[in-house]
Write a protein that holds these residues in place. Structure first.
Motif, PDB file in Angstrom:
ATOM      1  N   GLU A 136      35.192 -43.378   8.545  1.00  0.00           N
ATOM      2  CA  GLU A 136      35.811 -42.333   7.537  1.00  0.00           C
ATOM      3  C   GLU A 136      35.258 -41.006   7.611  1.00  0.00           C
ATOM      4  OE1 GLU A 136      34.984 -44.230   3.930  1.00  0.00           O
ATOM      5  OE2 GLU A 136      36.080 -45.989   4.174  1.00  0.00           O
ATOM      6  N   LEU A 137      33.977 -40.976   7.779  1.00  0.00           N
ATOM      7  CA  LEU A 137      33.357 -39.671   7.809  1.00  0.00           C
ATOM      8  C   LEU A 137      33.837 -38.855   9.156  1.00  0.00           C
ATOM      9  CD1 LEU A 137      29.710 -40.143   6.859  1.00  0.00           C
ATOM     10  CD2 LEU A 137      31.503 -38.712   5.682  1.00  0.00           C
ATOM     11  N   LEU A 138      33.960 -39.539  10.157  1.00  0.00           N
ATOM     12  CA  LEU A 138      34.508 -39.067  11.379  1.00  0.00           C
ATOM     13  C   LEU A 138      36.012 -38.455  11.236  1.00  0.00           C
ATOM     14  CD1 LEU A 138      33.918 -38.167  14.476  1.00  0.00           C
ATOM     15  CD2 LEU A 138      34.582 -40.591  15.141  1.00  0.00           C
ATOM     16  N   HIS A 139      36.620 -39.347  10.608  1.00  0.00           N
ATOM     17  CA  HIS A 139      38.303 -38.996  10.322  1.00  0.00           C
ATOM     18  C   HIS A 139      38.077 -37.591   9.523  1.00  0.00           C
ATOM     19  CE1 HIS A 139      42.192 -39.238   8.355  1.00  0.00           C
ATOM     20  NE2 HIS A 139      42.546 -39.564   9.395  1.00  0.00           N
ATOM     21  N   THR A 140      37.173 -37.483   8.538  1.00  0.00           N
ATOM     22  CA  THR A 140      37.283 -36.279   7.734  1.00  0.00           C
ATOM     23  C   THR A 140      37.033 -35.068   8.652  1.00  0.00           C
ATOM     24  OG1 THR A 140      36.799 -37.479   5.907  1.00  0.00           O
ATOM     25  CG2 THR A 140      36.309 -35.253   5.859  1.00  0.00           C
ATOM     26  N   GLU A 141      36.150 -35.305   9.435  1.00  0.00           N
ATOM     27  CA  GLU A 141      35.429 -34.283  10.242  1.00  0.00           C
ATOM     28  C   GLU A 141      36.560 -33.798  11.352  1.00  0.00           C
ATOM     29  OE1 GLU A 141      32.414 -31.617  12.179  1.00  0.00           O
ATOM     30  OE2 GLU A 141      33.237 -32.357  10.314  1.00  0.00           O
ATOM     31  N   VAL A 142      37.327 -34.583  11.709  1.00  0.00           N
ATOM     32  CA  VAL A 142      38.321 -34.377  12.654  1.00  0.00           C
ATOM     33  C   VAL A 142      39.379 -33.525  11.836  1.00  0.00           C
ATOM     34  CG1 VAL A 142      40.443 -35.225  13.930  1.00  0.00           C
ATOM     35  CG2 VAL A 142      38.089 -36.281  14.357  1.00  0.00           C
ATOM     36  N   GLN A 143      39.732 -33.793  10.760  1.00  0.00           N
ATOM     37  CA  GLN A 143      40.862 -33.177   9.875  1.00  0.00           C
ATOM     38  C   GLN A 143      40.374 -31.819   9.607  1.00  0.00           C
ATOM     39  OE1 GLN A 143      41.207 -36.096   6.593  1.00  0.00           O
ATOM     40  NE2 GLN A 143      43.526 -36.233   7.272  1.00  0.00           N
ATOM     41  N   ASN A 144      38.952 -31.661   9.239  1.00  0.00           N
ATOM     42  CA  ASN A 144      38.293 -30.335   8.748  1.00  0.00           C
ATOM     43  C   ASN A 144      38.540 -29.418  10.473  1.00  0.00           C
ATOM     44  OD1 ASN A 144      37.759 -30.948   6.460  1.00  0.00           O
ATOM     45  ND2 ASN A 144      35.469 -31.688   6.627  1.00  0.00           N
ATOM     46  N   LEU A 145      37.942 -29.891  11.272  1.00  0.00           N
ATOM     47  CA  LEU A 145      38.102 -29.034  12.537  1.00  0.00           C
ATOM     48  C   LEU A 145      39.397 -28.635  12.931  1.00  0.00           C
ATOM     49  CD1 LEU A 145      35.169 -30.953  14.630  1.00  0.00           C
ATOM     50  CD2 LEU A 145      34.911 -29.008  13.220  1.00  0.00           C
ATOM     51  N   MET A 146      40.231 -29.637  12.730  1.00  0.00           N
ATOM     52  CA  MET A 146      41.922 -29.299  13.025  1.00  0.00           C
ATOM     53  C   MET A 146      42.106 -28.222  12.140  1.00  0.00           C
ATOM     54  SD  MET A 146      43.710 -32.813  13.787  1.00  0.00           S
ATOM     55  CE  MET A 146      43.688 -33.686  15.540  1.00  0.00           C
ATOM     56  N   ALA A 147      42.012 -28.165  10.849  1.00  0.00           N
ATOM     57  CA  ALA A 147      42.302 -27.013  10.051  1.00  0.00           C
ATOM     58  C   ALA A 147      41.494 -25.866  10.411  1.00  0.00           C
ATOM     59  CB  ALA A 147      41.675 -27.415   8.382  1.00  0.00           C
ATOM     60  N   ARG A 148      40.418 -25.951  10.835  1.00  0.00           N
ATOM     61  CA  ARG A 148      39.500 -24.744  11.265  1.00  0.00           C
ATOM     62  C   ARG A 148      40.198 -24.117  12.601  1.00  0.00           C
ATOM     63  NH1 ARG A 148      37.815 -22.187   7.579  1.00  0.00           N
ATOM     64  NH2 ARG A 148      37.126 -20.815   9.340  1.00  0.00           N
ATOM     65  N   ALA A 149      40.658 -25.158  13.444  1.00  0.00           N
ATOM     66  CA  ALA A 149      41.456 -24.659  14.849  1.00  0.00           C
ATOM     67  C   ALA A 149      42.652 -23.911  14.380  1.00  0.00           C
ATOM     68  CB  ALA A 149      41.548 -25.552  15.646  1.00  0.00           C
ATOM     69  N   GLU A 150      43.548 -24.470  13.564  1.00  0.00           N
ATOM     70  CA  GLU A 150      44.973 -23.917  13.210  1.00  0.00           C
ATOM     71  C   GLU A 150      44.407 -22.611  12.670  1.00  0.00           C
ATOM     72  OE1 GLU A 150      48.029 -25.048  13.953  1.00  0.00           O
ATOM     73  OE2 GLU A 150      46.967 -26.255  15.119  1.00  0.00           O
ATOM     74  N   ALA A 159      35.561 -19.179  19.590  1.00  0.00           N
ATOM     75  CA  ALA A 159      35.432 -20.379  18.741  1.00  0.00           C
ATOM     76  C   ALA A 159      36.460 -21.430  18.793  1.00  0.00           C
ATOM     77  CB  ALA A 159      35.524 -19.719  17.155  1.00  0.00           C
ATOM     78  N   LEU A 160      37.733 -21.051  18.968  1.00  0.00           N
ATOM     79  CA  LEU A 160      38.816 -21.798  19.111  1.00  0.00           C
ATOM     80  C   LEU A 160      38.617 -22.728  20.484  1.00  0.00           C
ATOM     81  CD1 LEU A 160      41.602 -22.683  18.074  1.00  0.00           C
ATOM     82  CD2 LEU A 160      42.530 -21.098  19.592  1.00  0.00           C
ATOM     83  N   ASP A 161      38.242 -22.247  21.439  1.00  0.00           N
ATOM     84  CA  ASP A 161      37.908 -22.777  22.589  1.00  0.00           C
ATOM     85  C   ASP A 161      36.766 -24.058  22.267  1.00  0.00           C
ATOM     86  OD1 ASP A 161      39.789 -21.596  24.208  1.00  0.00           O
ATOM     87  OD2 ASP A 161      38.420 -20.378  25.160  1.00  0.00           O
ATOM     88  N   LEU A 162      35.766 -23.883  21.831  1.00  0.00           N
ATOM     89  CA  LEU A 162      34.971 -24.506  21.158  1.00  0.00           C
ATOM     90  C   LEU A 162      35.517 -25.887  20.371  1.00  0.00           C
ATOM     91  CD1 LEU A 162      31.691 -22.320  20.976  1.00  0.00           C
ATOM     92  CD2 LEU A 162      32.200 -23.991  22.487  1.00  0.00           C
ATOM     93  N   TYR A 163      36.270 -25.407  19.655  1.00  0.00           N
ATOM     94  CA  TYR A 163      36.728 -26.254  18.518  1.00  0.00           C
ATOM     95  C   TYR A 163      37.597 -27.432  19.331  1.00  0.00           C
ATOM     96  CZ  TYR A 163      35.429 -24.187  14.090  1.00  0.00           C
ATOM     97  OH  TYR A 163      34.732 -23.728  12.829  1.00  0.00           O
ATOM     98  N   GLN A 164      38.406 -26.948  20.134  1.00  0.00           N
ATOM     99  CA  GLN A 164      39.195 -27.584  20.852  1.00  0.00           C
ATOM    100  C   GLN A 164      38.478 -28.547  21.817  1.00  0.00           C
ATOM    101  OE1 GLN A 164      42.094 -24.575  22.595  1.00  0.00           O
ATOM    102  NE2 GLN A 164      43.436 -25.360  21.144  1.00  0.00           N
ATOM    103  N   HIS A 165      37.331 -28.048  22.351  1.00  0.00           N
ATOM    104  CA  HIS A 165      36.855 -29.041  23.291  1.00  0.00           C
ATOM    105  C   HIS A 165      36.120 -30.235  22.336  1.00  0.00           C
ATOM    106  CE1 HIS A 165      34.068 -30.199  26.632  1.00  0.00           C
ATOM    107  NE2 HIS A 165      33.149 -30.053  25.722  1.00  0.00           N
ATOM    108  N   SER A 166      35.469 -29.960  21.217  1.00  0.00           N
ATOM    109  CA  SER A 166      34.780 -30.577  20.273  1.00  0.00           C
ATOM    110  C   SER A 166      35.928 -31.803  19.961  1.00  0.00           C
ATOM    111  CB  SER A 166      34.332 -29.902  19.235  1.00  0.00           C
ATOM    112  OG  SER A 166      33.826 -30.959  18.237  1.00  0.00           O
ATOM    113  N   LEU A 167      37.077 -31.303  19.521  1.00  0.00           N
ATOM    114  CA  LEU A 167      38.192 -32.119  18.858  1.00  0.00           C
ATOM    115  C   LEU A 167      38.466 -33.064  20.099  1.00  0.00           C
ATOM    116  CD1 LEU A 167      40.287 -29.751  16.813  1.00  0.00           C
ATOM    117  CD2 LEU A 167      39.256 -31.965  16.121  1.00  0.00           C
ATOM    118  N   GLY A 168      38.652 -32.676  21.287  1.00  0.00           N
ATOM    119  CA  GLY A 168      38.985 -33.584  22.421  1.00  0.00           C
ATOM    120  C   GLY A 168      38.145 -34.815  22.473  1.00  0.00           C
ATOM    121  N   GLU A 169      36.818 -34.548  22.169  1.00  0.00           N
ATOM    122  CA  GLU A 169      35.686 -35.709  22.429  1.00  0.00           C
ATOM    123  C   GLU A 169      35.844 -36.558  20.871  1.00  0.00           C
ATOM    124  OE1 GLU A 169      32.638 -36.614  24.539  1.00  0.00           O
ATOM    125  OE2 GLU A 169      34.625 -36.192  25.699  1.00  0.00           O
TER     126      GLU A 169
END
Length: 492
Positions: free
Chosen positions: A444-458, A419-429
């Motif tokens: 704005e939505l994209l920025h929120t999504e990136v923040q959410n995914l970063m929180a999940r990855a952490e 899951a972490l590998d997939l999160y990191q791959h998605s975040l890279g894009e």
């Protein structure tokens, strides 16, 4: 007294047995000391008649630099001698061959192994940098391995090394073209930062199996290096975002934009502060003994003890997420220390402390998990809105699909790393797309999504850290001390 076999040089006190390799003006032999210890050494033999003025200067510089250096990841010069025909440099013997052979026999190295090697190389370069020494011929052939069973890197061949302050500039062509920085190949002035480019090429070759400018001729190589085209990293194998970031910053053609030495040593992928070596962990082990259950009971706090103190404080304040993160960061210091402590009583005390931290982290994880489920639901809602607004953006849709796959994988037991590998791959894009997105609701939505995914990855990183810490402690309970120390030093 002659060494065994024909054509081998003679050197009092040593028996030369076989030729290990040869360079521009030197040949290296394996040898045994005639003393009772029968110590194995490597002897670099330089024929005086082959030396011109430049090679004499190089040899003298190499001797001058190496005789004053003692570092676990730099080949040690034990002594040097001479006779009428030759000059002999008696060096530490490295049974594992060189890094080039190690990479080629395995085709590529896993990122985890490459990172351990890079930390060791960075440790050697930091030591040299603090003494204003530049190697100027960094390449896999000049990086030796202590052994194949428990390989540790040893930086070797200082024939081109120079005393260079960061502001010193040279224009003499040195080193090997495949690993030479563009400013050196183009015969412009260069400085110590050429070593950082070479590190980038070495790391690229370790991860992808060949250097970025592999060519059939020098003219083709020179054309590729002189080009202004951005160096693109292959998509496979999949690498962490930190690893790709470091590679791109090392392989920056413009030296003024290339990563600095200090940023390289501090880069999160290199992370010398947490390098798992006996030397770097000794302080953590000593200080761990000074930590009480509720805080520090000794001298002024250092980073690792400060983490525990802060974790306890956040825990008492009811900030479960912050406390969990701090406990996990503290384990970065203390879990490796279990492998390097040899005193049985101290080792037991460390295991007890690590057990306490892991146990509390597990409890905090359960508390944090419920709030993270809400974050996961929020992320799903944002993703749905983004998909509606991204029908004309196939690249964005594809990245969101990867994020959805990461969320699904996270729900599966034991699939945290996937899951972490997939999160990191998605975040890279998504980070690239966010940078290019025009202001508006979609941004704005994209920025929120990136923040959410970063929180999940952490959060996943912390879960993985807790599991690994638990496994480490358990494995030490099951294994004998000598076996655990031996396995901790073995690269699979």
């Amino acid at each position: 007294m002659a060494g065994p076999g024909w054509g081998l040089p003679r050197l009092d006190g040593f028996i030369l047995t076989e030729r290990l390799g040869s360079g521009t003006y030197a040949t290296v032999y394996k040898a045994y000391a005639k003393k009772d210890t029968r110590e194995v050494v490597a002897i670099k033999c330089v024929a005086k008649k082959s030396l011109n003025k430049a090679s004499v200067e190089n040899l003298l510089t190499e001797i001058e630099i190496l005789k004053g250096i003692r570092h676990p990841h730099i080949v040690q010069l034990k002594d040097f001698q001479w006779d009428n025909d030759n000059i002999y440099l008696i060096m530490e013997f490295c049974a594992g061959g060189d890094l080039s052979r190690f990479i080629h026999t395995r085709r590529i190295l896993p990122e985890k192994v490459a990172r351990v090697f890079m930390q060791q190389l960075a440790s050697a370069l930091q030591f040299l940098h603090e003494r204003n020494i530049s190697h100027l011929d960094l390449k896999p052939q000049n990086i030796l391995l202590s052994s194949l069973e428990r390989p540790h890197l040893k930086l070797a061949d200082f024939g081109f090394a120079q005393h260079m302050s960061p502001w010193d500039e040279k224009h003499v062509l040195r080193g090997s073209p495949l690993y030479m920085a563009p400013e050196m190949v183009c015969r412009r002035q260069y400085d110590a930062r050429v070593d950082l480019w070479s590190v980038g090429v070495i790391l690229y070759e370790a991860l992808f199996g060949q250097p970025p400018f592999a060519s059939r001729s020098f003219s083709e190589l020179e054309e590729k290096i002189r080009s202004n085209r951005l160096i693109e990293l292959p998509l496979r194998p999949q690498l962490s975002l930190d690893c790709r970031d470091l590679l791109q910053r090392l392989l920056e053609r413009d030296p003024s934009r290339r990563i600095s030495f200090q940023d390289f040593f501090a880069h999160p992928w290199v992370d010398l502060e947490h390098m798992p070596s006996g030397e770097s962990l000794a302080q953590a082990v000593r200080r761990l003994m000074e930590i009480g259950k509720g805080g520090l009971i000794a001298d002024p706090p250092i980073p690792q003890t400060a983490l525990v103190v802060e974790a306890v404080k956040k825990d008492q304040e009811g900030d479960a997420a912050a406390a969990l993160s701090l406990y996990c960061k503290a384990l970065d210091f203390f879990v490796p220390a279990l492998h390097y402590e040899v005193d049985a009583k101290r080792k037991e005390a460390i295991k007890a402390k690590v057990g306490q931290y892991v146990s509390r982290a597990e409890e905090l994880k359960a508390i944090v998990s419920s709030s993270n489920q809400a974050l996961l639901r929020q992320g799903t809602t944002v993703q749905e809105l983004l998909r509606e607004m991204a029908r004309d953006k196939p690249r964005l849709l594809a990245a969101l699909e990867v994020a959805s796959a990461a969320m699904a994988k996270e729900e599966e037991t034991g699939k945290e790393r996937d899951a972490l590998d997939l999160y990191q791959h998605s975040l890279g894009e998504l980070l690239l797309l966010l940078a290019a997105e025009a202001p508006g609701r979609r941004r704005e939505l994209l920025h929120t999504e990136v923040q959410n995914l970063m929180a999940r990855a952490e959060y996943l990183k912390e879960q993985i850290k807790i599991k690994e810490s638990h496994w480490e402690a358990e494995s030490l309970d099951k294994e004998g001390l000598s076996e655990s120390v031996r396995s901790s030093c073995t690269l699979q």
